[in-house]
Design a protein around this motif. Structure first.
Motif, short mmCIF file in Angstrom:
data_model
loop_
_atom_site.label_atom_id
_atom_site.label_comp_id
_atom_site.label_asym_id
_atom_site.label_seq_id
_atom_site.Cartn_x
_atom_site.Cartn_y
_atom_site.Cartn_z
N TYR A 1 32.22 28.43 11.90
CA TYR A 1 31.50 29.22 12.89
C TYR A 1 31.19 28.31 14.08
CZ TYR A 1 30.92 33.15 9.70
OH TYR A 1 31.14 34.23 8.89
N MET A 2 31.30 28.88 15.28
CA MET A 2 31.17 28.10 16.50
C MET A 2 29.99 28.59 17.34
SD MET A 2 33.14 25.58 17.81
CE MET A 2 34.81 25.99 17.34
N ALA A 3 29.11 27.65 17.70
CA ALA A 3 28.01 27.93 18.62
C ALA A 3 28.32 27.22 19.94
CB ALA A 3 26.68 27.46 18.05
N CYS A 4 28.55 28.00 21.00
CA CYS A 4 28.95 27.44 22.30
C CYS A 4 27.83 27.64 23.32
CB CYS A 4 30.23 28.11 22.80
SG CYS A 4 31.70 27.69 21.81
N PHE A 5 27.52 26.57 24.04
CA PHE A 5 26.49 26.58 25.08
C PHE A 5 27.18 26.35 26.42
CE2 PHE A 5 24.57 25.34 21.15
CZ PHE A 5 23.29 25.88 21.16
N TRP A 6 26.92 27.25 27.37
CA TRP A 6 27.52 27.14 28.69
C TRP A 6 26.42 27.17 29.75
CZ3 TRP A 6 27.48 30.72 32.80
CH2 TRP A 6 28.25 30.34 33.91
N ALA A 7 26.47 26.21 30.68
CA ALA A 7 25.50 26.12 31.76
C ALA A 7 26.17 26.50 33.06
CB ALA A 7 24.91 24.70 31.86
N PRO A 8 25.58 27.40 33.84
CA PRO A 8 26.20 27.78 35.12
C PRO A 8 26.26 26.61 36.08
CG PRO A 8 23.97 28.66 34.96
CD PRO A 8 24.29 28.08 33.62
N ASP A 9 27.22 26.69 36.99
CA ASP A 9 27.44 25.60 37.94
C ASP A 9 26.33 25.57 38.99
OD1 ASP A 9 28.61 23.45 39.08
OD2 ASP A 9 30.26 24.54 40.01
N HIS A 10 25.89 24.36 39.35
CA HIS A 10 24.87 24.18 40.37
C HIS A 10 25.29 23.05 41.31
CE1 HIS A 10 21.66 26.84 38.91
NE2 HIS A 10 22.05 26.50 37.68
N ASN A 11 24.81 23.12 42.50
CA ASN A 11 25.07 22.09 43.50
C ASN A 11 23.74 21.64 44.11
OD1 ASN A 11 26.36 20.32 45.18
ND2 ASN A 11 27.07 21.89 46.63
N PRO A 12 23.29 20.41 43.85
CA PRO A 12 23.98 19.36 43.10
C PRO A 12 23.99 19.62 41.60
CG PRO A 12 21.79 18.63 43.69
CD PRO A 12 21.98 19.97 44.36
N GLN A 13 24.87 18.90 40.91
CA GLN A 13 25.02 19.09 39.47
C GLN A 13 23.77 18.62 38.74
OE1 GLN A 13 27.93 16.70 37.13
NE2 GLN A 13 28.92 18.67 36.73
N THR A 14 23.37 19.40 37.74
CA THR A 14 22.19 19.06 36.94
C THR A 14 22.61 18.81 35.49
OG1 THR A 14 21.72 21.39 36.45
CG2 THR A 14 20.65 20.42 38.39
N THR A 15 21.81 18.01 34.81
CA THR A 15 22.03 17.71 33.40
C THR A 15 20.79 18.10 32.62
OG1 THR A 15 23.52 15.87 33.92
CG2 THR A 15 22.58 15.94 31.70
N MET A 16 20.96 18.91 31.60
CA MET A 16 19.83 19.36 30.79
C MET A 16 20.01 18.89 29.35
SD MET A 16 20.80 23.41 30.69
CE MET A 16 21.24 23.37 32.43
N CYS B 1 30.54 23.09 22.48
CA CYS B 1 30.58 23.91 21.27
C CYS B 1 30.33 23.05 20.04
CB CYS B 1 31.94 24.61 21.13
SG CYS B 1 32.26 25.85 22.42
N ILE B 2 29.61 23.60 19.09
CA ILE B 2 29.29 22.94 17.83
C ILE B 2 29.74 23.86 16.70
CG2 ILE B 2 27.44 22.02 16.37
CD1 ILE B 2 25.88 21.56 19.01
N SER B 3 30.48 23.32 15.73
CA SER B 3 31.01 24.13 14.64
C SER B 3 30.30 23.80 13.34
CB SER B 3 32.52 23.90 14.49
OG SER B 3 32.79 22.57 14.11
N GLU B 4 30.27 24.77 12.45
CA GLU B 4 29.66 24.62 11.13
C GLU B 4 30.50 25.40 10.13
OE1 GLU B 4 26.72 23.53 8.22
OE2 GLU B 4 27.24 22.77 10.21
N ASP B 5 30.89 24.74 9.04
CA ASP B 5 31.67 25.41 7.99
C ASP B 5 30.71 26.16 7.08
OD1 ASP B 5 33.65 26.23 6.31
OD2 ASP B 5 33.86 24.32 5.26
N ILE B 6 30.82 27.48 7.04
CA ILE B 6 29.90 28.32 6.27
C ILE B 6 30.72 29.19 5.32
CG2 ILE B 6 28.05 30.04 6.39
CD1 ILE B 6 27.53 29.17 9.25
N LYS B 7 30.29 29.25 4.07
CA LYS B 7 30.99 30.12 3.12
C LYS B 7 30.40 31.53 3.20
CE LYS B 7 28.14 28.62 -0.80
NZ LYS B 7 27.45 27.51 -0.17
N SER B 8 31.15 32.49 2.70
CA SER B 8 30.75 33.89 2.81
C SER B 8 29.47 34.15 2.02
CB SER B 8 31.87 34.80 2.30
OG SER B 8 32.16 34.51 0.95
#
Length: 214
Positions: free
Chosen positions: A101-116, A36-43
């Motif tokens: 504000y939070m931008a979250c990136f989730w990668a599904p599990d794989h076997n073998p594990q992969t890195t992107m 997750c990556i956060s950014e402080d944003i005003k209204s």
């Protein structure tokens, strides 16, 4: 001519000093993990974001394992963007609430594990505006375009100062309320301690009187 070039140089220097930061980064994400990556944003601030997975094999399609789920939420839990199992995407919205504000990136599990590897570009405020389109549509010269940028930057700094002042007032009110609560709590604690001490003295005096020691 020299004076004109000097003015242009000074203007570009001011823009370089006061231009807002642009959040552009590249990071790695392992399958089965979340980042997750956060950014402080005003209204009422415009914000845009673009993300894409870097192809590990140039000239070949991106593997099926290289897909992510992306969600952008505010500090109040409101959802502003959601994309499931994608390789690239973008979002744009005007922030209604001020905060992180939070931008979250989730990668599904794989076997073998992969890195992107993911490229992520997040811009807010003045940096979120497409100035090339402004110049193309308005048919303005370079100096006028730079003046427009400077004007928007000054407005952004002005709004940021008001935002920080409002936050400072909120913190002062919170500190004042906390100090008042601590003052009354201290008085209550002192009253309880004195009452307990008085009860102890009264009990001891009564005990000694019954025993006819005093």
């Amino acid at each position: 001519m020299i004076r004109s070039n000097l003015q242009a140089f000074l203007l570009l220097l001011v823009l370089g000093l006061f231009s807002p930061a642009i959040e552009s980064l590249r990071f790695e994400l392992q399958s089965g993990h979340t980042k997750c990556i956060s950014e402080d944003i005003k209204s009422n601030s415009m914000t845009v974001g673009k993300y894409s997975i870097v192809n590990p094999n140039d000239g070949f399609p991106i593997p099926d394992s290289h897909k992510v789920t992306v969600r952008v939420t505010s500090s109040y839990g409101n959802n502003y963007h959601y994309a499931d199992q994608v390789t690239t995407g973008q979002f744009a919205f005007v922030a209604v609430e001020a905060g992180d504000y939070m931008a979250c990136f989730w990668a599904p599990d794989h076997n073998p594990q992969t890195t992107m590897t993911i490229d992520f570009d997040w811009r807010t405020g003045v940096a979120a505006k497409d100035w090339s389109n402004v110049a193309k549509k308005g048919h303005v010269d370079v100096m006028e375009l730079e003046l427009k940028k400077l004007y928007e930057t000054v407005n952004s700094i002005h709004e940021e100062m008001y935002y920080l002042r409002a936050r400072e007032e909120e913190m002062q009110e919170l500190n004042s309320a906390t100090n008042n609560k601590m003052f009354w709590l201290s008085l209550l604690s002192l009253f309880i301690c004195l009452s307990v001490a008085g009860l102890h003295l009264w009990h001891l005096k009564t005990f000694f009187e019954k025993k006819k020691l005093i």
